[in-house]
Scaffold this motif. Structure first.
Motif, PDB file in Angstrom:
ATOM      1  N   LEU A 113       8.726   3.911  -5.674  1.00 30.41           N
ATOM      2  CA  LEU A 113       8.293   2.774  -6.491  1.00 30.41           C
ATOM      3  C   LEU A 113       8.418   1.474  -5.708  1.00 30.41           C
ATOM      4  O   LEU A 113       7.529   0.610  -5.781  1.00 30.41           O
ATOM      5  CB  LEU A 113       9.131   2.704  -7.765  1.00 30.41           C
ATOM      6  CG  LEU A 113       8.808   1.559  -8.730  1.00 30.41           C
ATOM      7  CD1 LEU A 113       7.372   1.674  -9.227  1.00 30.41           C
ATOM      8  CD2 LEU A 113       9.765   1.561  -9.912  1.00 30.41           C
ATOM      9  N   PHE A 114       9.516   1.349  -4.957  1.00 29.79           N
ATOM     10  CA  PHE A 114       9.721   0.129  -4.169  1.00 29.79           C
ATOM     11  C   PHE A 114       8.626  -0.006  -3.107  1.00 29.79           C
ATOM     12  O   PHE A 114       8.061  -1.089  -2.913  1.00 29.79           O
ATOM     13  CB  PHE A 114      11.100   0.178  -3.507  1.00 29.79           C
ATOM     14  CG  PHE A 114      11.412  -1.029  -2.662  1.00 29.79           C
ATOM     15  CD1 PHE A 114      11.696  -2.258  -3.253  1.00 29.79           C
ATOM     16  CD2 PHE A 114      11.403  -0.936  -1.274  1.00 29.79           C
ATOM     17  CE1 PHE A 114      11.976  -3.367  -2.469  1.00 29.79           C
ATOM     18  CE2 PHE A 114      11.681  -2.046  -0.491  1.00 29.79           C
ATOM     19  CZ  PHE A 114      11.968  -3.267  -1.095  1.00 29.79           C
ATOM     20  N   LYS A 115       8.312   1.129  -2.446  1.00 30.70           N
ATOM     21  CA  LYS A 115       7.261   1.088  -1.423  1.00 30.70           C
ATOM     22  C   LYS A 115       5.901   0.770  -2.054  1.00 30.70           C
ATOM     23  O   LYS A 115       5.108   0.019  -1.492  1.00 30.70           O
ATOM     24  CB  LYS A 115       7.193   2.433  -0.705  1.00 30.70           C
ATOM     25  CG  LYS A 115       8.395   2.701   0.189  1.00 30.70           C
ATOM     26  CD  LYS A 115       8.251   4.038   0.885  1.00 30.70           C
ATOM     27  CE  LYS A 115       9.447   4.303   1.802  1.00 30.70           C
ATOM     28  NZ  LYS A 115       9.352   5.627   2.469  1.00 30.70           N
ATOM     29  N   LYS A 116       5.681   1.368  -3.264  1.00 29.94           N
ATOM     30  CA  LYS A 116       4.416   1.102  -3.943  1.00 29.94           C
ATOM     31  C   LYS A 116       4.307  -0.358  -4.351  1.00 29.94           C
ATOM     32  O   LYS A 116       3.233  -0.972  -4.245  1.00 29.94           O
ATOM     33  CB  LYS A 116       4.300   2.004  -5.175  1.00 29.94           C
ATOM     34  CG  LYS A 116       2.912   1.997  -5.796  1.00 29.94           C
ATOM     35  CD  LYS A 116       2.789   3.063  -6.861  1.00 29.94           C
ATOM     36  CE  LYS A 116       1.379   3.103  -7.431  1.00 29.94           C
ATOM     37  NZ  LYS A 116       1.228   4.163  -8.463  1.00 29.94           N
ATOM     38  N   GLN A 117       5.436  -0.928  -4.823  1.00 33.68           N
ATOM     39  CA  GLN A 117       5.447  -2.342  -5.185  1.00 33.68           C
ATOM     40  C   GLN A 117       5.166  -3.217  -3.966  1.00 33.68           C
ATOM     41  O   GLN A 117       4.440  -4.215  -4.056  1.00 33.68           O
ATOM     42  CB  GLN A 117       6.791  -2.705  -5.810  1.00 33.68           C
ATOM     43  CG  GLN A 117       6.983  -2.143  -7.217  1.00 33.68           C
ATOM     44  CD  GLN A 117       8.351  -2.437  -7.769  1.00 33.68           C
ATOM     45  OE1 GLN A 117       9.295  -2.712  -7.013  1.00 33.68           O
ATOM     46  NE2 GLN A 117       8.501  -2.357  -9.088  1.00 33.68           N
ATOM     47  N   GLU A 118       5.771  -2.833  -2.839  1.00 37.65           N
ATOM     48  CA  GLU A 118       5.511  -3.585  -1.604  1.00 37.65           C
ATOM     49  C   GLU A 118       4.041  -3.482  -1.216  1.00 37.65           C
ATOM     50  O   GLU A 118       3.426  -4.480  -0.803  1.00 37.65           O
ATOM     51  CB  GLU A 118       6.387  -3.044  -0.474  1.00 37.65           C
ATOM     52  CG  GLU A 118       7.854  -3.436  -0.572  1.00 37.65           C
ATOM     53  CD  GLU A 118       8.635  -3.001   0.647  1.00 37.65           C
ATOM     54  OE1 GLU A 118       8.223  -1.997   1.286  1.00 37.65           O
ATOM     55  OE2 GLU A 118       9.629  -3.655   0.981  1.00 37.65           O
TER      56      GLU A 118
END
Length: 225
Positions: A113-118
């Motif tokens: 999720l963090f990578k997707k948000q980035e």
């Protein structure tokens, strides 16, 4: 229990037999007055004692049987308790393993999720830059080539070219454009259709030169007039 009764009865008979022989011998030798009465009383006392011994042994056997039953029940209870403890321990170990697996999945989901948000944040920045370039190119084409841009169907943009046909300058030549999930330009419709549109999109993806793309699209429309 039947064997015990037989043993007790046998002992009683043996005891009575011994007493009878003893007193018979005394009777033959002495035969005093009242000896027969004392003999009967002695037999009665002996019988009472034998019966008492029999009852005591009987009660003792019953207590032994009851104790064995209690021991068997306690043994079964202990075995069942041990089995339940083993099952509970195994279940606890499985729950701990499942908990660790769930924690690992949650950790991976958070990382994803963090990578997707980035990635979304990066794409938004890139889209803003592309929109800025789009507006710049649109303004230039609007002034020079009669281009009009409208926002339709959510995030899609409609590009309308005019002044292409000399016989009918107001005839519109249009296409719809959006940003796909990869953040690239994507033409969703074109009217009238252009066979070269897929090639023009691929070139735009390679060069990221939107002004040249618009010029090539307009040029391709002019070949249809």
């Amino acid at each position: 229990m039947d064997n015990f009764k037989e043993d007790a009865q046998s002992q009683l008979n043996e005891k009575l037999k011994e007493t009878r022989i003893k007193f018979s011998s005394l009777w033959e030798n002495y035969n005093p007055a009242g000896f027969k009465l004392r003999y009967r009383e002695s037999l009665k006392v002996t019988r009472v004692r034998c019966i008492k011994i029999y009852e005591e042994k009987k009660q003792m056997c019953e207590k032994v049987q009851l104790t064995r039953k209690v021991i068997a029940e306690q043994t079964a209870f202990i075995e069942n308790t041990q089995a339940d403890l083993q099952s509970a321990n195994k279940s606890f170990e499985n729950n701990e393993r499942q908990k660790q697996e769930v924690m690992e999945k949650i950790k991976k989901l958070k990382e994803g999720l963090f990578k997707k948000q980035e990635l979304i944040s990066t794409q938004k920045q890139e889209n803003k830059a592309k929109l800025k370039e789009l507006n710049t190119s649109a303004e230039m084409f609007k002034k020079r080539m009669g281009l009009e841009i409208r926002r339709v169907q959510g995030e899609q943009l409609q590009f309308i070219f005019k002044c292409i046909s000399h016989r009918n300058p107001e005839q519109p030549f249009t296409f719809l454009l959006k940003f796909n999930e990869e953040g690239n330009y994507e033409v969703t419709s074109c009217e009238p259709p252009l066979e070269c549109m897929p090639l023009l999109q691929e070139k735009l993806k390679e060069t990221n030169n939107f002004s040249a793309f618009l010029a090539n699209v307009r040029k391709a429309f002019t070949t249809l007039v």
